[in-house]
Motif scaffolding. Sequence first.
Motif, PDB file in Angstrom:
ATOM      1  N   THR A 106       0.831  -1.200   0.000  1.00 15.09           N
ATOM      2  CA  THR A 106       0.000   0.000   0.000  1.00 15.09           C
ATOM      3  C   THR A 106       0.864   1.248   0.000  1.00 15.09           C
ATOM      4  O   THR A 106       0.589   2.225  -0.715  1.00 15.09           O
ATOM      5  CB  THR A 106      -0.928   0.005   1.228  1.00 15.09           C
ATOM      6  OG1 THR A 106      -1.769  -1.141   1.179  1.00 15.09           O
ATOM      7  CG2 THR A 106      -1.786   1.251   1.266  1.00 15.09           C
TER       8      THR A 106
ATOM      9  N   SER B  85      -2.822  -3.854  -7.574  1.00 16.92           N
ATOM     10  CA  SER B  85      -3.323  -2.595  -7.027  1.00 16.92           C
ATOM     11  C   SER B  85      -3.382  -1.503  -8.078  1.00 16.92           C
ATOM     12  O   SER B  85      -4.160  -0.553  -7.959  1.00 16.92           O
ATOM     13  CB  SER B  85      -2.435  -2.131  -5.861  1.00 16.92           C
ATOM     14  OG  SER B  85      -2.467  -3.058  -4.799  1.00 16.92           O
TER      15      SER B  85
ATOM     16  N   PRO C 106      -7.267  -0.709  -3.934  1.00 15.58           N
ATOM     17  CA  PRO C 106      -6.695  -1.716  -4.849  1.00 15.58           C
ATOM     18  C   PRO C 106      -7.750  -2.497  -5.623  1.00 15.58           C
ATOM     19  O   PRO C 106      -7.505  -2.896  -6.767  1.00 15.58           O
ATOM     20  CB  PRO C 106      -5.908  -2.633  -3.904  1.00 15.58           C
ATOM     21  CG  PRO C 106      -5.602  -1.796  -2.715  1.00 15.58           C
ATOM     22  CD  PRO C 106      -6.790  -0.902  -2.553  1.00 15.58           C
TER      23      PRO C 106
END
Length: 264
Positions: A18, A48, A221
């Motif tokens: 992330t 993602s 994502p």
Amino acid sequence: MGTVISVINNKGGTGKTTTAVNLAAGLAGEGFRVLILDLDAQASASLSLGSLGEGASMADALFDHLPLSEAIRPTSIPGLDLVPGVMDLANSDVILADVPGRENRLRDLIASLDGRYDMVICDCPPSVSLLVVTALVASDHCLVCVSPDYLAFEGLVALTRVIERMRRGMGIDVHMLGILMTMVNPNLNLTKTIAGKIRSRYGAIVFQSELRRDVKLSEAPFHGKSIFDYAPSSAGAKAYAQLVQEVLSRCDLAPTGTVSHVSS
């Protein structure tokens, strides 16, 4: 060849991917030409960013001598390109074990791009594998993600020791860009205690930015978007915008003058 940053942790579930994706997107939003290298066999960074696995991959460049430039593909984010990950990367330790100069393989691949990118972000697998070593050799900086819980804290202590041993024993010239606390729940006393221990032990190395738990970061994502495109007003977007500014400051870089979509 631009600034190379490896986003690492030897523990999964710390928000590493992330962070790699949204840091890369944020830097692109500041006008930098950014390439993200997905070195994880799970290919989470690629997924993602909406990449579904077709075409050349990071494994083709690392193992089969495909020019890295031929594995690059654009993303939906202006200024951000990707070399996707693939399951074959799980075999990297075996495949690279007997390759002469294997520790320099990724560095040479990045150098072959001849300054095409201002920033290269490596999303590393959750381990201290040979692939991670090659990423650290290729990098100017590493960024460590850690959640403020006891086991993650102990893992952070072990990881920073490993990095320092690599620096001394292998002559790796990688610098600790910073430690980023992720998935922070400020309402838990244990979180406050562990966060305090991390800041006390590592001081200014710890980023001021903290990533609190935000469902929007989990949803983005699924839509193949960065947090800035999916939920630009969310707490997660604001936190990553702050991180981008801290990273630019620590790398002694200034925005290029392009209108930013992450500046607050």
